[in-house]
Design a protein around this motif. Sequence first.
Motif, PDB file in Angstrom:
ATOM      1  N   ALA B 264       0.813  -1.223   0.000  1.00  0.00           N
ATOM      2  CA  ALA B 264       0.000   0.000   0.000  1.00  0.00           C
ATOM      3  C   ALA B 264       0.843   1.268   0.000  1.00  0.00           C
ATOM      4  O   ALA B 264       1.849   1.357   0.698  1.00  0.00           O
ATOM      5  CB  ALA B 264      -0.939   0.001   1.203  1.00  0.00           C
ATOM      6  N   MET B 265       0.412   2.231  -0.789  1.00  0.00           N
ATOM      7  CA  MET B 265       0.988   3.566  -0.798  1.00  0.00           C
ATOM      8  C   MET B 265      -0.160   4.535  -0.568  1.00  0.00           C
ATOM      9  O   MET B 265      -1.152   4.508  -1.308  1.00  0.00           O
ATOM     10  CB  MET B 265       1.671   3.838  -2.134  1.00  0.00           C
ATOM     11  N   ILE B 266      -0.027   5.357   0.460  1.00  0.00           N
ATOM     12  CA  ILE B 266      -1.072   6.324   0.807  1.00  0.00           C
ATOM     13  C   ILE B 266      -0.542   7.721   0.530  1.00  0.00           C
ATOM     14  O   ILE B 266       0.459   8.136   1.103  1.00  0.00           O
ATOM     15  CB  ILE B 266      -1.476   6.192   2.291  1.00  0.00           C
ATOM     16  N   SER B 267      -1.208   8.421  -0.384  1.00  0.00           N
ATOM     17  CA  SER B 267      -0.737   9.734  -0.825  1.00  0.00           C
ATOM     18  C   SER B 267      -1.752  10.811  -0.457  1.00  0.00           C
ATOM     19  O   SER B 267      -2.931  10.676  -0.778  1.00  0.00           O
ATOM     20  CB  SER B 267      -0.585   9.747  -2.353  1.00  0.00           C
ATOM     21  N   SER B 268      -1.277  11.859   0.180  1.00  0.00           N
ATOM     22  CA  SER B 268      -2.163  12.987   0.454  1.00  0.00           C
ATOM     23  C   SER B 268      -1.329  14.249   0.479  1.00  0.00           C
ATOM     24  O   SER B 268      -0.110  14.201   0.250  1.00  0.00           O
ATOM     25  CB  SER B 268      -2.881  12.795   1.786  1.00  0.00           C
ATOM     26  N   GLY B 269      -1.973  15.350   0.741  1.00  0.00           N
ATOM     27  CA  GLY B 269      -1.237  16.602   0.826  1.00  0.00           C
ATOM     28  C   GLY B 269      -0.152  16.552   1.893  1.00  0.00           C
ATOM     29  O   GLY B 269       0.861  17.250   1.811  1.00  0.00           O
ATOM     30  N   ASP B 270      -0.350  15.716   2.891  1.00  0.00           N
ATOM     31  CA  ASP B 270       0.612  15.605   3.994  1.00  0.00           C
ATOM     32  C   ASP B 270       1.858  14.806   3.631  1.00  0.00           C
ATOM     33  O   ASP B 270       2.847  14.827   4.369  1.00  0.00           O
ATOM     34  CB  ASP B 270      -0.037  14.928   5.206  1.00  0.00           C
ATOM     35  N   GLY B 271       1.790  14.042   2.558  1.00  0.00           N
ATOM     36  CA  GLY B 271       2.947  13.234   2.182  1.00  0.00           C
ATOM     37  C   GLY B 271       2.514  11.871   1.685  1.00  0.00           C
ATOM     38  O   GLY B 271       1.323  11.602   1.519  1.00  0.00           O
ATOM     39  N   VAL B 272       3.501  11.031   1.456  1.00  0.00           N
ATOM     40  CA  VAL B 272       3.237   9.702   0.910  1.00  0.00           C
ATOM     41  C   VAL B 272       3.864   8.672   1.839  1.00  0.00           C
ATOM     42  O   VAL B 272       5.052   8.760   2.164  1.00  0.00           O
ATOM     43  CB  VAL B 272       3.836   9.561  -0.504  1.00  0.00           C
ATOM     44  N   THR B 273       3.060   7.717   2.278  1.00  0.00           N
ATOM     45  CA  THR B 273       3.597   6.676   3.156  1.00  0.00           C
ATOM     46  C   THR B 273       3.460   5.309   2.495  1.00  0.00           C
ATOM     47  O   THR B 273       2.541   5.065   1.739  1.00  0.00           O
ATOM     48  CB  THR B 273       2.865   6.636   4.518  1.00  0.00           C
ATOM     49  N   VAL B 274       4.415   4.453   2.807  1.00  0.00           N
ATOM     50  CA  VAL B 274       4.348   3.071   2.353  1.00  0.00           C
ATOM     51  C   VAL B 274       4.491   2.167   3.577  1.00  0.00           C
ATOM     52  O   VAL B 274       4.756   2.653   4.688  1.00  0.00           O
ATOM     53  CB  VAL B 274       5.446   2.764   1.313  1.00  0.00           C
ATOM     54  N   ALA B 275       4.327   0.882   3.370  1.00  0.00           N
ATOM     55  CA  ALA B 275       4.338  -0.046   4.508  1.00  0.00           C
ATOM     56  C   ALA B 275       5.758  -0.281   5.022  1.00  0.00           C
ATOM     57  O   ALA B 275       6.731  -0.138   4.296  1.00  0.00           O
ATOM     58  CB  ALA B 275       3.706  -1.371   4.104  1.00  0.00           C
TER      59      ALA B 275
END
Lengths: 339, 339, 339, 339
Positions: B264-275
């Motif tokens: 999973a990659m979660i992208s938003s204005g706050d940044g991008v996180t991966v597992a």
Amino acid sequence: MSKRVRIGLLGAGRIGRLHGENLAHAVPEAELYAVADPYLNDEGRAWAKEMGIEKAYTDPEEIFNDKSIDAVFICSSTNTHADFIIRAAAAGKHIFCEKPIDTNLAKIQEALDAVEKAGVKLQVGFVRRFDHNHKAVRDTVASGQLGKPHVVKVTSRDPDHQPMEYIKVSGGIFMDMTIHDFDMVRYLAGSEVTEVMAYGAALSGAGYDRLGDIDTAIVTMKFENGALGVIDNSRAAHYGYDQRTEVHCDKGCVQVANDLNNTAMISSGDGVTVAKPTWFFLERYNNAFIAEAKAFAEAVLNDTETPVGGIDGLQPVRIAMAADQSLKEGRPVKLSEIG
Amino acid sequence: MSKRVRIGLLGAGRIGRLHGENLAHAVPEAELYAVADPYLNDEGRAWAKEMGIEKAYTDPEEIFNDKSIDAVFICSSTNTHADFIIRAAAAGKHIFCEKPIDTNLAKIQEALDAVEKAGVKLQVGFVRRFDHNHKAVRDTVASGQLGKPHVVKVTSRDPDHQPMEYIKVSGGIFMDMTIHDFDMVRYLAGSEVTEVMAYGAALSGAGYDRLGDIDTAIVTMKFENGALGVIDNSRAAHYGYDQRTEVHCDKGCVQVANDLNNTAMISSGDGVTVAKPTWFFLERYNNAFIAEAKAFAEAVLNDTETPVGGIDGLQPVRIAMAADQSLKEGRPVKLSEIG
Amino acid sequence: MSKRVRIGLLGAGRIGRLHGENLAHAVPEAELYAVADPYLNDEGRAWAKEMGIEKAYTDPEEIFNDKSIDAVFICSSTNTHADFIIRAAAAGKHIFCEKPIDTNLAKIQEALDAVEKAGVKLQVGFVRRFDHNHKAVRDTVASGQLGKPHVVKVTSRDPDHQPMEYIKVSGGIFMDMTIHDFDMVRYLAGSEVTEVMAYGAALSGAGYDRLGDIDTAIVTMKFENGALGVIDNSRAAHYGYDQRTEVHCDKGCVQVANDLNNTAMISSGDGVTVAKPTWFFLERYNNAFIAEAKAFAEAVLNDTETPVGGIDGLQPVRIAMAADQSLKEGRPVKLSEIG
Amino acid sequence: MSKRVRIGLLGAGRIGRLHGENLAHAVPEAELYAVADPYLNDEGRAWAKEMGIEKAYTDPEEIFNDKSIDAVFICSSTNTHADFIIRAAAAGKHIFCEKPIDTNLAKIQEALDAVEKAGVKLQVGFVRRFDHNHKAVRDTVASGQLGKPHVVKVTSRDPDHQPMEYIKVSGGIFMDMTIHDFDMVRYLAGSEVTEVMAYGAALSGAGYDRLGDIDTAIVTMKFENGALGVIDNSRAAHYGYDQRTEVHCDKGCVQVANDLNNTAMISSGDGVTVAKPTWFFLERYNNAFIAEAKAFAEAVLNDTETPVGGIDGLQPVRIAMAADQSLKEGRPVKLSEIG
């Protein structure tokens, strides 16, 4: 001084033109006003004209003597760097100098003394500090968000062999190639190297051993702040320019991968392929060259410290000497043994 | 011998049960028939029953004396390994033994001699060789498609501190933790280590220095085939189990990244996180444990060599000793100086 | 009920054995007690024995009539599902049923009514909900951290053609293959589909058109909560099982990539290759099958709702019917037109 | 014609200056000689001087009438494009025109007729064709190595809302934003669109519905060569410019990910973060703008076809109209219904 830094370019070879084109087109804070190169011919003058350079000389003195010129970019051959620094400093000009300042410590010190006495600014061309990737590593470490650094790792592999004529006069892998990485580890660790241990070998079959040189190296080191470091080098990676850095800290790590030619992934029954890393420094550090020139111009305009100063020109040379000695003597060498 | 290898398990602690569950459920070539553990209690007997184990003992001799048992899995405490090997060999049983065989070279040699004399098979539990990632590196190198190896790199960082009580009796980082990496570099390079240089420090603040130990290490090495190697270790990476390997060869390189919890990659204005990477060896090497047990069973059934033999039990211990000495003496140590 | 759910397995074909092995070895909350399959032969009985199954029948009534059995796993052919549900419900047994319940809406409704009347639990085998990747997408969306969903995207491509004999009786791509994706979009959007538009074609040359079927499809849809969705399918991706999901929300998006066979990257002058995606559902959804069985057992033990209930068995069938009609009539079809 | 194409720039707004700076500095094949903009003020003249532009006008006729000028770059407001094309063609000048040519089909046709009659070259500014990533997708498909295309997928999401004043006069999402994607799918599929079905919604809460517009869309389509396609759009992705393309073919697929700001990965106990995609078109398509200008100049110099011709200016507008009609009427619309 005007709003733009008026610049005289010393040397119109490959690296000189690279800086020249950036100064002409991509650094609005700079005005590329003059160039001097003893070998300047018609083709060189045509290039200068295309860059909008007003004065093209064969004698560098013309630049040092021109009071309208604020700063010089020293892009001539290495053996002229220190003398040009001393001459430019005497003329009151700020100085951007390609790496290395010299391969002789006394000579470097003499140049740094001249800079200090004259009160001009000096920036040394360790361009990788301005790369978007390595800078992200540095910024993360320097922010303190991960705590203190424990381990600094640099992978630095050139895509392919340079001509053996070049290697012969290069000063050896540590002075010629690893010097960039010695700067990088200091930059990333935020600390000085105190000891190095070098392993090296000539494994490519290209004949480095016949020149008393190596093509493959692993250098480990200790830093003043307690951190440890490691650099691995190759003269010929073949798949492209492998330039990765990684720092492990108290709370975690930050690492960067290579820039690739594109993000394409091609999947079929035969397998999955992705793009290669960018080929060499012109591709990988293109924007970094612009950023370093811009940073120099801004330091001059705003009268602030340059981001890569005299000590940064000196220390990597000392580390390279220590690495050389370590390799020859098969033992760790302390920086205090050098110079 | 029947179609399945009848196995007696020696030790029903954490690692013993791990192997026991795999043998019971995931290795059709094996029949987990008996277990012996001096501390076996009701809970242990219940576990044995759930695994379908027919015989549960407190005395290992029951296993050695049972002629129907083909092989043993030695999963008891390290100080019993060599003696159990000797005893099992005498009883004609094939042997899978958790690493290390012992921390004393003479004792290891005695065990290996017993194995050789008895003509039984021995496999040492260097499980990482069976990991899908490291195996892909090894297979690529061994295939020769990239030519000869030049540089072997291993990043090996545990997710978090073990209890200080454990560290105290662990034998030090090189014997306890890096030993896996010493096996790994031999496996990847396809060659023996001839010299090591170790740098280490206690940087985490957790108190390793008070035990005369370190929590951070970089070990460089030379191989018989001319290649160079480097391992970096940490006792506490914090972000998970960092287990990466990389080999550079004549024509290119092969490298592996960590397994992640998901893609999973979660992208938003706050940044991008991966597992995050999988947490520790139970998550990361789960399938590798099954594969090594299966490989052992198959070697027994087919009367072929085990993939990790006696020499593989001996050499990493010697390298660990050399690394220890290097760290203490601040100099490179040749393997010929050890044992 | 005891601490473990006693289970009778209906059907010992490929999917039945898959569930059987998981129940026997990987789901401690379950006790696989009996199996019934009209075609059970010696080989099947041997398999049952190996799994530790106590009772092996050819007649499913033996299972329905055994009062000691808490629950059934219906893994028989699709045309028996609804009747077995009705029969199991009447016998007061909880039910795990492979998808689809039936391809006839009235029959499905009859089965769901029986379940409701009997007050037993029903879980339908939409296994992908239990995949670590898709679950991470769902959990991120459901957490609300990214706000409301706007767009749900599902890429779902089988690695290679099934036999044409299978395709012939499969009910068509939407009922056979896309049905999983119809469940997935509902799961990810957290909302019901209200309208679908299907485009499809037979592009592979394998002969789907001769069967009135297609091998390639793009289905778009509207959800009750205002979100939009799209699924693309292929019967033969060739590079592996392409199973990716992606949800865009108010504040950003979450997406997952495929699981790969390993993380190896091989770089040389010829290019850079990485590993293929895992081949098919046995590799990709292996752990998901275990997780769904475990979730069922826990729902039974704790008397909580199953995570995939009757409505989840019904709606994907309705959406498949709507997609079928859309493709045939070349127009968007509202779910309200179906059933 | 000289070795360089002498260019007159029409329009010195944001996009005009973007092209102007590229022509001045990064396209050696071009000579940016003149600019005309009715609103040219002192600041604009200063910009022109800095670019080395010799002639700066407020009246575009000065450019059309200058016989020394080989070609024009039409970067003025959309409503002037067609007339400027007609005027430039009449003056015998080659034409680069920003997209769209017009939003009225008759007007576009009139402009294309004028171009054809005059025998001048026309290139339309669909810059994404020159992006390194999308071009890699196209080149892979066009090479035939994966066989015929089956499915073309385009993800195209702007980072954030444009001002509502802009949206009000934008012509709607399909004509303003998706038009780039309509060009992209034709480019990737190597085939014309024959039918589209559009779903859309105003989900962001920013008020697009009050303007009769949408902020979220999924458009599916059929191509002449049998392939299917899908585009998804958002006006506000928030995490950056999401620009991904993917084509599935007979034998496999090719796909590209976003360019990221850097390759840094930061791992700690709190999680793992990576860099965001580049923010918007200036960052992402910077090099593509240079490449398209260079391609135009080369087509003029070598008298070859421009890579994006008149038909490419026409078709995306027709597809946008069809998508608009599909959305309004809730049904698939054939391209043959348009114009």
